[in-house]
Design a protein around this motif. Structure first.
Motif, short mmCIF file in Angstrom:
data_model
loop_
_atom_site.label_atom_id
_atom_site.label_comp_id
_atom_site.label_asym_id
_atom_site.label_seq_id
_atom_site.Cartn_x
_atom_site.Cartn_y
_atom_site.Cartn_z
N LEU A 81 0.69 -1.28 -0.11
CA LEU A 81 -0.16 0.01 0.02
C LEU A 81 0.30 1.34 0.31
O LEU A 81 1.77 1.46 0.79
N ASP A 82 0.86 2.18 -0.83
CA ASP A 82 1.47 3.45 -0.61
C ASP A 82 0.34 4.82 -0.22
O ASP A 82 0.48 5.72 0.15
N ALA A 83 -1.02 4.31 -0.61
CA ALA A 83 -1.88 5.38 0.24
C ALA A 83 -2.92 4.61 0.98
O ALA A 83 -3.13 4.07 0.31
N LEU A 142 2.27 -0.28 4.71
CA LEU A 142 2.64 1.02 4.35
C LEU A 142 4.09 1.04 3.43
O LEU A 142 4.53 0.50 4.08
N SER A 143 4.22 1.66 2.70
CA SER A 143 5.58 1.19 1.91
C SER A 143 6.13 3.10 2.62
O SER A 143 5.52 4.05 3.49
N GLU A 144 7.53 2.54 1.55
CA GLU A 144 8.41 3.88 3.33
C GLU A 144 7.82 5.03 3.05
O GLU A 144 7.32 5.56 4.05
N ASN A 145 7.43 5.86 2.07
CA ASN A 145 7.32 6.70 1.78
C ASN A 145 5.30 7.02 1.71
O ASN A 145 4.39 7.77 1.06
N GLY A 146 4.22 5.87 2.48
CA GLY A 146 2.78 5.55 2.15
C GLY A 146 2.40 6.90 3.05
O GLY A 146 3.02 7.56 3.93
#
Length: 251
Positions: free
Chosen positions: A83-85, A128-132
Motif C-alpha cells: 500500500l502506498d496510500a 504501508l510503503s516507506e513514503n506511504g
C-alpha cells in the motif's frame, strides 16, 4: 472544466468507503489516472461495478468490525503488492436532537467515524510503503457543532484526538486529516427523517451554518487525491490538517 491531478501511475491505493459519494469519486479518479486501486465498503453491488470500471479489486467491509478490517486491509495489500496510500471516507451522520440520541446511535457513530478510521490505520500500518500516506476524511465543523448531529460531531472530534495520538506515537507516518465542508451529490442524507431535516435546515440557516452553495463532489475528490499524491511525492512534508470550505461564487 474540472481540473484533475495529472498522474497517479503505479500508486497502490486502498479506498475505504468507496461505494458512493466522495470515496467512490476518489477511487474512480485515481483509477483513471493510472493508480492500482482496491475499494472496500458494505455495498458490494456498487463496489463491484466501480472496481470493474477501473480495473481494481473490491472487498466487502463493515468498518464496525475490527477483525474484518484487519483481514480486508491485508487482502487488499496482497492484491496490490503493498500500500502506498489509504483513503478513509466511511461516515455515518445520525440526525437527531441530542436529547433523542440514544446509546445505540452514539456507539454506532463512534464505531464508524472514530474507531473505524483508527482500526483501518492500525491495520494498514504493516503494509504501508516507506513514503506511504493515510488520508482520513473528517468534518470542517469540529468544534462548532450544528444542531441535530451531536453524535456525528462528537465522533469526529474524537477522531481528531485519535489522529493526534497517532502522530505523537508515530511521527514517521504521513497522516493527512481533511475537514470536509458541505458537499453536493453525496448520500449523507440517505434515510434521514425529512420532517426533522426541515427543522434542522431552518436552524442552520438562522445560525448562518448553511452555505449558499456546496462544494462540487468531483472537486472535493480531486482535491483529496491531489493531497495524497503531493504527500507521497514529497515525503519530508506532511499536510497534517487541511480544511475544505465551499467557495461561494456570485451568480
Amino acid at each position: 472544466m474540472v481540473a484533475q491531478p495529472s498522474d497517479a501511475t503505479g500508486l497502490r491505493l486502498l479506498v475505504v468507503g468507496a461505494s458512493s459519494g466522495i470515496g467512490h469519486a476518489v477511487a474512480e479518479s485515481a483509477g483513471k489516472l493510472g493508480a492500482r486501486v482496491a475499494v472496500a465498503a458494505r455495498r458490494m453491488d456498487l463496489l463491484t461495478k466501480l472496481a470493474d470500471s477501473i480495473g481494481g479489486s473490491a472487498f466487502e467491509l463493515d468498518v464496525e468490525d475490527g477483525a474484518a478490517i484487519t483481514r480486508v486491509v491485508a487482502q487488499a495489500a496482497e492484491a496490490l503488492g503493498g500500500l502506498d496510500a489509504v483513503v478513509f471516507t466511511s461516515t455515518v451522520v445520525p440526525f437527531a436532537h441530542i436529547e433523542d440520541t440514544d446509546v445505540t446511535t452514539w456507539v454506532h457513530a463512534f464505531s464508524v467515524n472514530a474507531l473505524g478510521a483508527n482500526n483501518v490505520l492500525r491495520a494498514a500500518l504493516p503494509h504501508l510503503s516507506e513514503n506511504g500516506v493515510v488520508l482520513i476524511a473528517s468534518s470542517h465543523d469540529v468544534g462548532r457543532p450544528r444542531a441535530g448531529v451531536s453524535a456525528y460531531s462528537a465522533s469526529k472530534a474524537a477522531l481528531d484526538e485519535i489522529l493526534h495520538s497517532w502522530r505523537s506515537e508515530h511521527p514517521e507516518l504521513s497522516i493527512v486529516r481533511v475537514g470536509i465542508g458541505p458537499t453536493a451529490d453525496t448520500e449523507i442524507l440517505r434515510g434521514a427523517d425529512r420532517d426533522l431535516l426541515a427543522l434542522l435546515f431552518k436552524s442552520w440557516v438562522e445560525r448562518g451554518q448553511l452555505p449558499a452553495q456546496m462544494s462540487a463532489l468531483q472537486d472535493v475528490a480531486n482535491t483529496l487525491l491531489s493531497l495524497v499524491l503531493t504527500a507521497y511525492a514529497n515525503p519530508s512534508v506532511v499536510p497534517e490538517a487541511v480544511q475544505l470550505f465551499p467557495r461561494i461564487r456570485n451568480r
